[in-house]
Design an enzyme around this catalytic site. Structure first.
Site, mmCIF file in Angstrom:
data_model
loop_
_atom_site.group_PDB
_atom_site.id
_atom_site.type_symbol
_atom_site.label_atom_id
_atom_site.label_comp_id
_atom_site.label_asym_id
_atom_site.label_seq_id
_atom_site.Cartn_x
_atom_site.Cartn_y
_atom_site.Cartn_z
ATOM 1 N N ASN A 1 -25.139 59.793 31.882
ATOM 2 C CA ASN A 1 -23.755 59.191 33.200
ATOM 3 C C ASN A 1 -22.687 60.062 33.560
ATOM 4 O O ASN A 1 -21.984 60.467 34.716
ATOM 5 C CB ASN A 1 -23.772 57.734 33.157
ATOM 6 C CG ASN A 1 -22.656 57.449 32.316
ATOM 7 O OD1 ASN A 1 -22.804 57.638 31.051
ATOM 8 N ND2 ASN A 1 -21.021 56.976 32.876
ATOM 9 N N HIS A 2 -22.761 60.881 32.542
ATOM 10 C CA HIS A 2 -21.364 61.934 32.407
ATOM 11 C C HIS A 2 -22.523 63.477 33.178
ATOM 12 O O HIS A 2 -21.056 64.303 32.933
ATOM 13 C CB HIS A 2 -20.623 61.626 31.019
ATOM 14 C CG HIS A 2 -19.477 61.258 31.345
ATOM 15 N ND1 HIS A 2 -18.226 60.647 31.151
ATOM 16 C CD2 HIS A 2 -19.869 59.528 31.244
ATOM 17 C CE1 HIS A 2 -17.551 59.961 31.813
ATOM 18 N NE2 HIS A 2 -18.573 58.874 31.424
ATOM 19 N N ASP B 1 -16.884 65.998 29.568
ATOM 20 C CA ASP B 1 -15.977 64.357 29.759
ATOM 21 C C ASP B 1 -15.320 63.858 28.349
ATOM 22 O O ASP B 1 -15.535 64.040 27.327
ATOM 23 C CB ASP B 1 -16.384 63.656 30.928
ATOM 24 C CG ASP B 1 -16.619 64.262 31.652
ATOM 25 O OD1 ASP B 1 -15.742 65.443 32.269
ATOM 26 O OD2 ASP B 1 -17.805 63.632 32.830
ATOM 27 N N ARG B 2 -13.933 63.409 28.240
ATOM 28 C CA ARG B 2 -13.060 62.951 28.051
ATOM 29 C C ARG B 2 -12.634 63.421 26.509
ATOM 30 O O ARG B 2 -10.898 63.913 26.775
ATOM 31 C CB ARG B 2 -14.251 61.575 27.664
ATOM 32 C CG ARG B 2 -14.616 60.760 28.461
ATOM 33 C CD ARG B 2 -13.906 59.367 27.941
ATOM 34 N NE ARG B 2 -14.399 58.636 28.763
ATOM 35 C CZ ARG B 2 -13.616 57.274 29.576
ATOM 36 N NH1 ARG B 2 -12.859 57.824 29.537
ATOM 37 N NH2 ARG B 2 -14.495 56.624 30.291
ATOM 38 N N HIS C 1 -24.206 56.094 25.015
ATOM 39 C CA HIS C 1 -23.268 54.443 26.597
ATOM 40 C C HIS C 1 -22.908 53.736 25.880
ATOM 41 O O HIS C 1 -21.220 53.608 26.797
ATOM 42 C CB HIS C 1 -24.240 54.331 27.113
ATOM 43 C CG HIS C 1 -23.898 53.819 28.650
ATOM 44 N ND1 HIS C 1 -23.378 55.096 29.557
ATOM 45 C CD2 HIS C 1 -23.667 52.566 29.380
ATOM 46 C CE1 HIS C 1 -22.979 54.052 30.406
ATOM 47 N NE2 HIS C 1 -22.865 53.431 30.553
ATOM 48 N N ARG D 1 -18.509 46.139 30.655
ATOM 49 C CA ARG D 1 -17.742 47.056 31.143
ATOM 50 C C ARG D 1 -17.537 47.260 32.702
ATOM 51 O O ARG D 1 -16.650 48.147 32.610
ATOM 52 C CB ARG D 1 -18.831 48.592 30.312
ATOM 53 C CG ARG D 1 -19.397 48.781 30.082
ATOM 54 C CD ARG D 1 -20.290 49.653 29.411
ATOM 55 N NE ARG D 1 -20.215 50.492 30.445
ATOM 56 C CZ ARG D 1 -19.716 51.912 29.707
ATOM 57 N NH1 ARG D 1 -19.725 51.404 28.153
ATOM 58 N NH2 ARG D 1 -19.514 52.759 29.922
ATOM 59 N N HIS E 1 -30.464 56.777 27.768
ATOM 60 C CA HIS E 1 -29.372 56.803 28.198
ATOM 61 C C HIS E 1 -28.340 55.740 27.846
ATOM 62 O O HIS E 1 -27.532 54.983 26.948
ATOM 63 C CB HIS E 1 -28.402 57.423 29.127
ATOM 64 C CG HIS E 1 -26.789 57.927 28.573
ATOM 65 N ND1 HIS E 1 -26.186 58.257 27.470
ATOM 66 C CD2 HIS E 1 -26.033 56.870 28.716
ATOM 67 C CE1 HIS E 1 -24.581 58.258 27.827
ATOM 68 N NE2 HIS E 1 -24.603 57.324 28.765
ATOM 69 N N ASP F 1 -24.338 62.228 27.782
ATOM 70 C CA ASP F 1 -22.638 62.204 27.518
ATOM 71 C C ASP F 1 -22.785 63.573 26.570
ATOM 72 O O ASP F 1 -21.338 62.564 25.713
ATOM 73 C CB ASP F 1 -21.860 60.397 27.023
ATOM 74 C CG ASP F 1 -21.667 59.995 28.378
ATOM 75 O OD1 ASP F 1 -22.897 60.545 29.665
ATOM 76 O OD2 ASP F 1 -21.590 59.074 28.801
ATOM 77 N N HIS G 1 -19.095 63.090 23.383
ATOM 78 C CA HIS G 1 -18.182 63.334 24.807
ATOM 79 C C HIS G 1 -17.339 65.104 24.402
ATOM 80 O O HIS G 1 -15.843 64.847 24.613
ATOM 81 C CB HIS G 1 -17.499 62.167 24.681
ATOM 82 C CG HIS G 1 -18.065 61.252 25.713
ATOM 83 N ND1 HIS G 1 -18.356 61.690 27.048
ATOM 84 C CD2 HIS G 1 -18.471 59.860 25.749
ATOM 85 C CE1 HIS G 1 -18.250 60.503 27.513
ATOM 86 N NE2 HIS G 1 -19.170 59.798 27.038
ATOM 87 N N ASP H 1 -24.069 59.861 22.423
ATOM 88 C CA ASP H 1 -23.156 60.276 22.595
ATOM 89 C C ASP H 1 -22.071 61.245 22.344
ATOM 90 O O ASP H 1 -21.412 61.147 21.159
ATOM 91 C CB ASP H 1 -21.638 59.342 23.852
ATOM 92 C CG ASP H 1 -22.432 58.416 25.019
ATOM 93 O OD1 ASP H 1 -23.109 58.164 24.114
ATOM 94 O OD2 ASP H 1 -21.955 58.053 25.804
#
Length: 331
Positions: A183-184, A154-155, A275, A248, A232, A151, A124, A122
């Protein structure tokens, strides 16, 4: 909760019913909105109709296509926290989308002799950490391949810069630069964690819808040198023996028995996944057969974790490299 605590409260039950209707309507409108957008957005963009103004002083894509000069110029412009022209942004995304439409969901990656593959987790939206990876590991080239394991957005505050750079490298090195869907790379996550708002702010709603459509075409996994399975999240989603609810709070975690069975059945040596944040950037588990790699150090500017990437040689030798975060701003 009110209805559960006071089941005879007619007003509460009425308001619950109204809320349920509103939720169903929102979900329906969201579904038909994106169904229509997915079917038409890419075809509706005519690059010839988009004029690049004489006042634009950024890099330009030549008629014959993208080259390393454009990518380097784009990086320099992003460092100044400026945008590239929307025509070139559209051109990059459309080119990559067309390429992925012709690819399978599981991609075989072969490393030629004297070439290297770097696998990253990731990132991000942490653009300056992404540039740091290229400084430390070496930039993508004809002999240095990369695989980013989902990923991308995002964020972080620079998701647009990250995804356009990754897509540009994919266009420049289509057979040596690989991207896994995370997943993002989904509409619901983008709406909640920032990419939708960032894209609409820096470009437009049309650009965001095009990204959504393009994310839908990304492959889900890669097999490197016929021995390393790169995905991922992890293995499967059935709640069988060896699997249990994830710590999680969403999804499932899988144990070493699941990994061993999967690898043996498919004649593979290792699962590489991402992830999850790891303090040291990576963790080796399941008797050395499952590795988690995470490449966003000091995740969300507060976690204090290190980042990591994995180098794989043409002989299949694997090495792990850890790095620290850099400031997420040119200022």
């Amino acid at each position: 909760m009110v209805v559960k605590r006071a089941p005879s409260d007619k007003d509460a039950r009425r308001q619950l019913a109204e809320c349920e209707k509103i939720v169903r309507r929102i979900e329906f409108e969201k579904a038909i909105e994106f169904e229509d957008a997915d079917n038409s957005v890419a075809d509706s963009i005519n690059l010839d109709d988009i004029v690049v103004e004489d006042s634009y002083d950024g890099p330009r894509i030549k008629p014959e296509g993208i080259d390393s000069e454009f990518v380097d110029g784009m990086i320099a412009r992003f460092r100044e926290e400026k945008k590239i022209h929307k025509k070139y942004a559209y051109q990059i995304v459309l080119a990559v989308r067309q390429y992925f439409l012709e690819q399978p969901s599981l991609v075989d990656v072969d490393i030629p002799a004297n070439h290297t593959l770097t696998i990253c987790g990731d990132v991000h939206g942490q653009f300056y950490d992404l540039l740091n990876i290229f400084e430390l590991a070496g930039k993508p080239s004809a002999t240095h391949h990369f695989l980013f394991n989902g990923d991308f957005v995002d964020r972080g505050s620079f998701s647009i810069e990250v995804i356009l750079l990754l897509f540009a490298y994919k266009w420049l090195y289509p057979n040596g630069f690989f991207l896994t869907r995370g997943n993002h790379e989904t509409k619901d996550m983008n709406r909640m964690y920032g990419f939708e708002g960032e894209t609409k702010s820096k470009f437009s709603e049309m650009m965001y819808k095009l990204f959504c459509k393009t994310f839908d075409t990304l492959p889900l996994a890669h097999v490197v040198q016929k021995k390393l399975f790169v995905v991922h999240g992890g293995l499967f989603s059935r709640d069988d023996p060896g699997r249990s609810p994830s710590k999680r709070g969403v999804g499932l975690q899988f144990g070493p028995d699941v990994t061993e069975k999967f690898l043996k059945h498919n004649n593979l040596d290792m699962v590489i996944r991402s992830h999850e944040v790891k303090d040291n950037g990576y963790v080796i588990e399941h008797d050395g057969k499952c590795v988690t790699v995470f490449s966003a150090p000091n995740y969300c500017d507060q976690m204090g974790n290190k980042g990591a990437y994995i180098n794989v040689t043409d002989a299949g030798e694997v090495s792990y490299h850890v790095f620290e975060a850099v400031p997420q701003s040119a200022l």
